[in-house]
Design a protein around this motif. Structure first.
Motif, PDB file in Angstrom:
ATOM      1  N   TYR A 217      36.463  44.476  42.368  1.00  0.00           N
ATOM      2  CA  TYR A 217      37.641  43.644  42.153  1.00  0.00           C
ATOM      3  C   TYR A 217      37.847  42.648  43.288  1.00  0.00           C
ATOM      4  O   TYR A 217      37.441  42.907  44.434  1.00  0.00           O
ATOM      5  CB  TYR A 217      38.892  44.527  42.039  1.00  0.00           C
TER       6      TYR A 217
ATOM      7  N   ARG B 185      47.309  44.175  37.549  1.00  0.00           N
ATOM      8  CA  ARG B 185      46.807  42.916  36.971  1.00  0.00           C
ATOM      9  C   ARG B 185      45.346  42.668  37.316  1.00  0.00           C
ATOM     10  O   ARG B 185      44.823  41.572  37.089  1.00  0.00           O
ATOM     11  CB  ARG B 185      47.651  41.741  37.467  1.00  0.00           C
ATOM     12  N   GLY B 186      44.685  43.662  37.913  1.00  0.00           N
ATOM     13  CA  GLY B 186      43.242  43.547  38.112  1.00  0.00           C
ATOM     14  C   GLY B 186      42.790  43.170  39.503  1.00  0.00           C
ATOM     15  O   GLY B 186      41.632  42.792  39.698  1.00  0.00           O
ATOM     16  N   PHE B 187      43.666  43.294  40.511  1.00  0.00           N
ATOM     17  CA  PHE B 187      43.301  42.970  41.889  1.00  0.00           C
ATOM     18  C   PHE B 187      43.302  44.231  42.746  1.00  0.00           C
ATOM     19  O   PHE B 187      44.049  45.181  42.481  1.00  0.00           O
ATOM     20  CB  PHE B 187      44.292  41.968  42.490  1.00  0.00           C
TER      21      PHE B 187
ATOM     22  N   GLN C  29      48.908  34.416  40.295  1.00  0.00           N
ATOM     23  CA  GLN C  29      47.834  35.161  39.637  1.00  0.00           C
ATOM     24  C   GLN C  29      46.757  34.220  39.103  1.00  0.00           C
ATOM     25  O   GLN C  29      45.558  34.493  39.236  1.00  0.00           O
ATOM     26  CB  GLN C  29      48.403  36.003  38.497  1.00  0.00           C
ATOM     27  N   THR C  30      47.188  33.124  38.495  1.00  0.00           N
ATOM     28  CA  THR C  30      46.223  32.135  37.988  1.00  0.00           C
ATOM     29  C   THR C  30      45.371  31.591  39.125  1.00  0.00           C
ATOM     30  O   THR C  30      44.145  31.437  38.998  1.00  0.00           O
ATOM     31  CB  THR C  30      46.967  30.986  37.286  1.00  0.00           C
TER      32      THR C  30
ATOM     33  N   HIS D 122      42.943  34.301  40.302  1.00  0.00           N
ATOM     34  CA  HIS D 122      41.896  34.447  39.282  1.00  0.00           C
ATOM     35  C   HIS D 122      40.856  33.340  39.431  1.00  0.00           C
ATOM     36  O   HIS D 122      39.646  33.591  39.384  1.00  0.00           O
ATOM     37  CB  HIS D 122      42.509  34.405  37.883  1.00  0.00           C
ATOM     38  N   LYS D 123      41.326  32.124  39.600  1.00  0.00           N
ATOM     39  CA  LYS D 123      40.418  30.972  39.669  1.00  0.00           C
ATOM     40  C   LYS D 123      39.529  31.027  40.905  1.00  0.00           C
ATOM     41  O   LYS D 123      38.313  30.761  40.819  1.00  0.00           O
ATOM     42  CB  LYS D 123      41.237  29.681  39.675  1.00  0.00           C
TER      43      LYS D 123
ATOM     44  N   PHE E 110      38.106  35.489  41.338  1.00  0.00           N
ATOM     45  CA  PHE E 110      37.326  36.148  40.306  1.00  0.00           C
ATOM     46  C   PHE E 110      35.941  35.541  40.181  1.00  0.00           C
ATOM     47  O   PHE E 110      35.001  36.206  39.742  1.00  0.00           O
ATOM     48  CB  PHE E 110      38.048  36.086  38.950  1.00  0.00           C
ATOM     49  N   SER E 111      35.794  34.284  40.565  1.00  0.00           N
ATOM     50  CA  SER E 111      34.469  33.663  40.525  1.00  0.00           C
ATOM     51  C   SER E 111      33.505  34.346  41.494  1.00  0.00           C
ATOM     52  O   SER E 111      32.290  34.249  41.353  1.00  0.00           O
ATOM     53  CB  SER E 111      34.568  32.170  40.889  1.00  0.00           C
TER      54      SER E 111
ATOM     55  N   CYS F 158      33.359  37.512  41.717  1.00  0.00           N
ATOM     56  CA  CYS F 158      33.167  38.876  41.245  1.00  0.00           C
ATOM     57  C   CYS F 158      32.190  39.000  40.094  1.00  0.00           C
ATOM     58  O   CYS F 158      32.393  39.799  39.189  1.00  0.00           O
ATOM     59  CB  CYS F 158      34.515  39.481  40.870  1.00  0.00           C
TER      60      CYS F 158
END
Length: 458
Positions: free
Chosen positions: A200, A224-226, A444-445, A448-449, A452-453, A455
């Motif tokens: 994550y 929320r995935g972090f 969060q957006t 994510h941007k 998450f890239s 990951c």
């Protein structure tokens, strides 16, 4: 026989809602002369429905509706909770049922009370404390806030006949979220991981000058995935009791810990900081390696109230302009002009131009703690003057200093540890509530941007 069966069913339902602990968590609510209101007479058929039923996460919207009312019946809805220190928060709003005897807060505007207009979550964000100048803070994320909602006949918030009641648990850890206390070297923190083992994006979460270890934002983001490290930096455990000096080596150790965790994907992590946490996060992004993305909420561009050290470098704090500190008509201290401009005392500026971090600044334009919008704009100028990427700045009109996760009530004034007295923090309740919902999605957006890239599967 029927009456006895109804009583059993009703008691069973309350137990499912967690009413076993209601008296312990909430205690008697002073809504009427008898404390807890009694159940409505059996001739009443009104039902109060909540979706999700029974429990939800604090940052989730809650659908509230009432059925079984008379056509266009006037009613008052009330909400209340007690925090972990016994302070009571409550709100109320007046409504009118539709021609079918139904009321849906997503479609029906409030006619007054703690708020007015179409505000489906107003009963939560408009809560006010019975204790003056008291801020709602969640200190133990392993237990929920228990919210009681009531429907009363008529438009008198304390005198109407009780028609329906529901008890709802608002949790800060989604099912399966893992909480890991951290005592690694000097680092004192709590790591929150999403429910399933995996890789994550990692975030270091920093709060303000109140000190201690606050976990509620980190625990919500883990849902929320972090992978989020709620990091204490003073007045906690064996950490320093005061804020006089902040050494970046401590924060560097925390970054290394998070990056080395087997469920955190490198090569970079994020920082989320508010107030003093924003200032220290900016110093982390300026001095330390491995910071990919950073979100700062109403932070400073300079050292305030303490000296920042990193190796052989020193950043002294801005001077305090005591003659510029004012008192409001309510007797509160207004400190927004009480710091020297960093453009005058340039030695106090954090050298953000050294950073390769991507930044998002979230700014309350009515922040009375300090000049957050000015600081964000000056940071932007400084970065661009050194050929760095222009940061994203989002400004929220009439939002105050403490931009929290959604649905926390506005803390418009309260104790400031560094000032040593109650100050005004600014903000208007409705605008501030809207800002919190948007800011939560924006950060969060952003993460994510930019995280998450990193990951992609190994």
């Amino acid at each position: 026989m029927v009456a006895s069966l109804l009583a059993v069913l009703r008691t069973s339902r309350l137990c499912q809602w967690g009413c076993k602990n209601r008296a312990q968590l909430l205690g008697p609510l002073p809504f009427g002369p008898g404390g807890w209101s009694t159940w409505a007479p059996k001739r009443e058929n009104a039902t109060l429905s909540l979706e999700p039923a029974g429990r939800s996460c604090w940052d989730e919207p809650l659908s509230i509706s009432v059925r079984g009312l008379a056509p266009e019946q006037p009613v008052t809805l009330r909400a209340a909770l007690r925090d972990e220190r016994g302070a009571l928060f409550r709100s109320h709003a007046r409504y009118r049922a539709d021609p079918h005897g139904e009321l849906d807060l997503a479609r029906a505007p409030a006619l007054g009370g703690s708020f007015a207009g179409l505000e489906p979550m107003g009963l939560l964000w408009a809560m006010e404390p019975d204790r003056p100048l008291w801020r709602l803070i969640k200190r133990d994320v392993q237990t929920p806030f228990v919210v009681e909602l009531e429907v009363l006949d008529g438009h008198e918030p304390d005198g109407g006949r009780l028609l329906a009641r529901a008890v709802h648990e608002r949790h800060f850890m989604a099912p399966g979220v893992r909480r890991v206390p951290v005592r690694e070297g000097r680092v004192r923190a709590t790591l929150f991981l999403p429910p399933e083992p995996g890789i994550y994006p990692g975030i270091v979460d920093l709060f303000g000058a109140g000190g201690g270890l606050l976990e509620y934002r980190a625990s919500l983001l883990a849902g929320r995935g972090f992978a989020v490290l709620a990091l204490a930096y003073y007045n906690y455990d064996d950490l320093p009791k005061g804020l006089e000096t902040m050494r970046m080596e401590y924060f560097e150790e925390a970054v290394h810990y998070l990056l080395s965790h087997p469920e955190v994907k490198g090569p970079g992590i994020g920082i989320l900081g508010i107030s003093k946490g924003g200032e220290l996060g900016l110093a982390m992004a300026s001095f330390l390696k491995g910071i990919k993305a950073a979100v700062f909420i109403n932070g400073s561009m300079a050292a305030v109230g303490n000296t920042i050290y990193y190796k052989d470098e020193t950043i002294p704090p801005l001077s305090v302009l005591r003659d510029q500190v004012k008192v409001t008509k309510d007797g509160l201290v207004d400190v927004v002009d009480g710091l020297q401009s960093p453009l005058v005392e340039t030695k106090s500026i954090i050298p953000v131009e050294r950073s390769d971090t991507t930044f998002l600044f979230l700014v309350g334009q009515d922040d009375r703690n300090w000049k957050s919008e000015f600081y964000a704009n000056e940071i932007s100028k400084r970065l661009q003057a050194h050929g760095k990427e222009k940061p994203q700045i989002i400004c929220y009109p009439e939002a105050g200093h403490y931009i929290e996760p959604p649905y926390f009530p506005l803390c418009k004034a309260g104790m400031h540890v560094l000032v040593g007295t109650n100050i005004t923090f600014g903000g208007e309740p409705k605008s501030h509530a809207m800002a919190q919902v948007d800011a939560w999605q924006q950060l969060q957006t952003f993460f994510h941007k930019h995280l998450f890239s990193l990951c992609s599967p190994s």
